[in-house]
Design a protein around this motif. Structure first.
Motif, PDB file in Angstrom:
ATOM      1  N   MET A 173       0.825  -1.190   0.000  1.00 33.99           N
ATOM      2  CA  MET A 173       0.000   0.000   0.000  1.00 33.99           C
ATOM      3  C   MET A 173       0.871   1.257   0.000  1.00 33.99           C
ATOM      4  N   GLN A 174       1.955   1.218   0.762  1.00 31.30           N
ATOM      5  CA  GLN A 174       2.825   2.393   0.801  1.00 31.30           C
ATOM      6  C   GLN A 174       3.467   2.648  -0.560  1.00 31.30           C
ATOM      7  N   LEU A 175       3.826   1.591  -1.255  1.00 34.18           N
ATOM      8  CA  LEU A 175       4.400   1.748  -2.592  1.00 34.18           C
ATOM      9  C   LEU A 175       3.367   2.376  -3.529  1.00 34.18           C
ATOM     10  N   LEU A 176       2.142   1.875  -3.481  1.00 33.00           N
ATOM     11  CA  LEU A 176       1.077   2.448  -4.306  1.00 33.00           C
ATOM     12  C   LEU A 176       0.769   3.888  -3.888  1.00 33.00           C
ATOM     13  N   ALA A 177       0.846   4.171  -2.593  1.00 35.05           N
ATOM     14  CA  ALA A 177       0.555   5.518  -2.103  1.00 35.05           C
ATOM     15  C   ALA A 177       1.533   6.540  -2.657  1.00 35.05           C
ATOM     16  N   SER A 178       2.771   6.111  -2.887  1.00 34.12           N
ATOM     17  CA  SER A 178       3.751   7.041  -3.438  1.00 34.12           C
ATOM     18  C   SER A 178       3.473   7.367  -4.902  1.00 34.12           C
ATOM     19  N   LYS A 179       2.600   6.582  -5.523  1.00 35.19           N
ATOM     20  CA  LYS A 179       2.318   6.768  -6.957  1.00 35.19           C
ATOM     21  C   LYS A 179       0.911   7.282  -7.248  1.00 35.19           C
ATOM     22  N   ALA A 180      -0.002   7.113  -6.308  1.00 39.68           N
ATOM     23  CA  ALA A 180      -1.392   7.505  -6.561  1.00 39.68           C
ATOM     24  C   ALA A 180      -1.955   8.275  -5.367  1.00 39.68           C
TER      25      ALA A 180
ATOM     26  N   PRO B  96      -5.088   9.060  -4.458  1.00 42.99           N
ATOM     27  CA  PRO B  96      -6.194   8.452  -3.705  1.00 42.99           C
ATOM     28  C   PRO B  96      -5.714   7.355  -2.745  1.00 42.99           C
ATOM     29  N   VAL B  97      -4.737   6.573  -3.171  1.00 43.65           N
ATOM     30  CA  VAL B  97      -4.195   5.525  -2.299  1.00 43.65           C
ATOM     31  C   VAL B  97      -3.461   6.171  -1.127  1.00 43.65           C
ATOM     32  N   GLU B  98      -2.737   7.251  -1.403  1.00 47.42           N
ATOM     33  CA  GLU B  98      -2.031   7.976  -0.337  1.00 47.42           C
ATOM     34  C   GLU B  98      -3.031   8.478   0.709  1.00 47.42           C
ATOM     35  N   ALA B  99      -4.152   9.018   0.262  1.00 51.56           N
ATOM     36  CA  ALA B  99      -5.184   9.503   1.186  1.00 51.56           C
ATOM     37  C   ALA B  99      -5.758   8.355   2.009  1.00 51.56           C
ATOM     38  N   ALA B 100      -5.982   7.211   1.375  1.00 50.09           N
ATOM     39  CA  ALA B 100      -6.509   6.039   2.089  1.00 50.09           C
ATOM     40  C   ALA B 100      -5.519   5.547   3.134  1.00 50.09           C
ATOM     41  N   VAL B 101      -4.236   5.516   2.782  1.00 50.53           N
ATOM     42  CA  VAL B 101      -3.206   5.062   3.722  1.00 50.53           C
ATOM     43  C   VAL B 101      -3.136   6.008   4.919  1.00 50.53           C
ATOM     44  N   LYS B 102      -3.234   7.321   4.673  1.00 49.02           N
ATOM     45  CA  LYS B 102      -3.216   8.293   5.777  1.00 49.02           C
ATOM     46  C   LYS B 102      -4.406   8.078   6.703  1.00 49.02           C
ATOM     47  N   LEU B 103      -5.573   7.844   6.138  1.00 48.95           N
ATOM     48  CA  LEU B 103      -6.764   7.609   6.949  1.00 48.95           C
ATOM     49  C   LEU B 103      -6.614   6.334   7.777  1.00 48.95           C
ATOM     50  N   ILE B 104      -6.181   5.268   7.140  1.00 48.50           N
ATOM     51  CA  ILE B 104      -6.012   3.992   7.834  1.00 48.50           C
ATOM     52  C   ILE B 104      -4.965   4.106   8.942  1.00 48.50           C
ATOM     53  N   SER B 105      -3.943   4.913   8.739  1.00 48.31           N
ATOM     54  CA  SER B 105      -2.860   5.011   9.723  1.00 48.31           C
ATOM     55  C   SER B 105      -3.301   5.670  11.022  1.00 48.31           C
TER      56      SER B 105
END
Length: 143
Positions: A1-8, A10-19
């Protein structure tokens, strides 16, 4: 997820929320546990009053012991603070389900465990303010 978050984004926003979810989830669990045990505190007040000074003494001595160990191993300031802080904190709520399974444990064991948790949480608030002030000097390397 972190790898995808660095590229997209929306994924970055989801990772921040989940964290951030573990913090409110933990607070909710603690609130539920405290609400379940508080009615029992009156019945176990004698036991709670006997153990509370031990918990407070531990809350004072443990971070000092952690900082001394950090100094003995010549750890950098930030690592010394981490050792001192983690030495003083433990999660007694992990054993609460086991304590509740002990026949005749109510109300004493849960009340004692929750009291320890509350003392620890109060001490952590103090540690957050005090440790950066006390643990400021770099540790000199021992010869």
């Amino acid at each position: 997820m972190q790898l995808l978050a660095s590229k997209a984004k929306p994924v970055e926003a989801a990772v921040k929320l989940i964290s951030i979810l573990p913090v409110p989830a933990t607070a909710l669990v603690l609130l539920v546990v405290i609400c379940a045990v508080v009615p029992q505190l009156g019945l176990a007040s004698g036991s709670v009053l006997r153990v509370a000074p031990i918990y407070v003494a531990f809350a004072v001595m443990a971070p000092i012991a952690g900082w001394l160990v950090a100094r003995a191993f010549s750890l950098p300031v930030d690592q010394g603070r981490a050792v001192a802080f983690s030495t003083a904190t433990r999660n007694s709520l992990v054993v609460l389900p086991l304590a509740l399974a002990v026949p005749g444990a109510m109300p004493v064991i849960p009340a004692v465990i929750v009291t320890q948790t509350l003392v620890e949480l109060m001490a952590e608030l103090i540690y957050i303010r005090v440790m950066p002030r006390l643990c400021t000097r770099p540790v000199s390397r021992m010869g």
